[in-house]
Design an enzyme around this catalytic site. Sequence first.
Site, PDB file in Angstrom:
ATOM      1  N   LEU A  23      41.284  26.013  43.543  1.00 33.94           N
ATOM      2  CA  LEU A  23      41.483  27.307  43.725  1.00 33.94           C
ATOM      3  C   LEU A  23      41.141  28.573  43.202  1.00 33.94           C
ATOM      4  O   LEU A  23      40.243  28.983  44.094  1.00 33.94           O
ATOM      5  CB  LEU A  23      42.710  27.607  42.904  1.00 33.94           C
ATOM      6  CG  LEU A  23      44.173  27.058  43.670  1.00 33.94           C
ATOM      7  CD1 LEU A  23      45.519  27.450  43.414  1.00 33.94           C
ATOM      8  CD2 LEU A  23      44.492  27.484  45.226  1.00 33.94           C
ATOM      9  N   ASP A 143      43.025  43.801  29.507  1.00 33.48           N
ATOM     10  CA  ASP A 143      41.545  43.439  30.162  1.00 33.48           C
ATOM     11  C   ASP A 143      42.195  44.015  31.918  1.00 33.48           C
ATOM     12  O   ASP A 143      42.383  42.914  32.463  1.00 33.48           O
ATOM     13  CB  ASP A 143      41.835  41.665  30.312  1.00 33.48           C
ATOM     14  CG  ASP A 143      39.848  41.691  31.182  1.00 33.48           C
ATOM     15  OD1 ASP A 143      39.199  42.793  31.065  1.00 33.48           O
ATOM     16  OD2 ASP A 143      39.637  40.575  31.582  1.00 33.48           O
TER      17      ASP A 143
END
Length: 280
Positions: A23, A143
């Site tokens: 992916l 993040d």
Amino acid sequence: MPLECVQIPPGTILAGYRVESELGRGNNGVVYLAEQQSLGRQVAFKILLPELAAEPGYVESFLREARLAARLDHPYIVQAYDAGATPEGYYYFAMELVIGPSLEDVRRDSPELLTFELIFRLSIELAEALDYAWTVHKMTHGDIKPGNLLISEETGELKLTDLGLARVSGSNTGDDIMATPLYAAPEVIRGETADVGVRSDLYSFGIMLYELLCGSPPFVGSPQKVLEQHLFSPPRPLAERNPDLDPALVAFVEKLIDKNPANRPASWLEVRDFLATLLE
């Protein structure tokens, strides 16, 4: 020594998961589409790069992400399923499979889709997810950036991912503070761990919102140059970058990216309520 992650062929079974296809990949691992054979469901199956698995610190950080994610149960946060090590020497983290682009994919490849409605709705969902993480688990993300905001093709809703830099208030991991330079808060860059918390995530969110509203981030250049600008340089006024913006929105973004954490909004609920009013 196991094969390199990029060489895992379709059909390989690891820890009860059958690998189907790759992916994507990041700095520390490769994510595969896999089937959890015991339940017959598809998952995102993340494997730590073998060259990093030789370093105990990377292994602990990788498994720590899985443990933190496993605490969270919220519709706008990717759900953790399983983690561990295989006899072949792989460290893995199985999680909810989200089919759909990241906000960064949309920003880069289909900017015409970045309507105010989409930006505000995803931001409201992000605020609700992070308010839950903080109020229930005293957890911050660490993040916030467009690449960590997935958009489900099935529902159109946000799915927040990548808790590799998440922190729990009061814990002492002994790790250095890290962040993506483009979105890093000044106090994070300075390593002021006592000040890193909700307001640091709010700063990263504000930088992301500035970028989405005018097409480019406030600070550009080499990573070191960007970090220095976060610390010392005022951004170009958002109203100059996009004169069509509501002045109230401009003022709110400027509050989010104030270099002094005390001047930023106090909570994610404040963000949610403000943007919900604009969306209406």
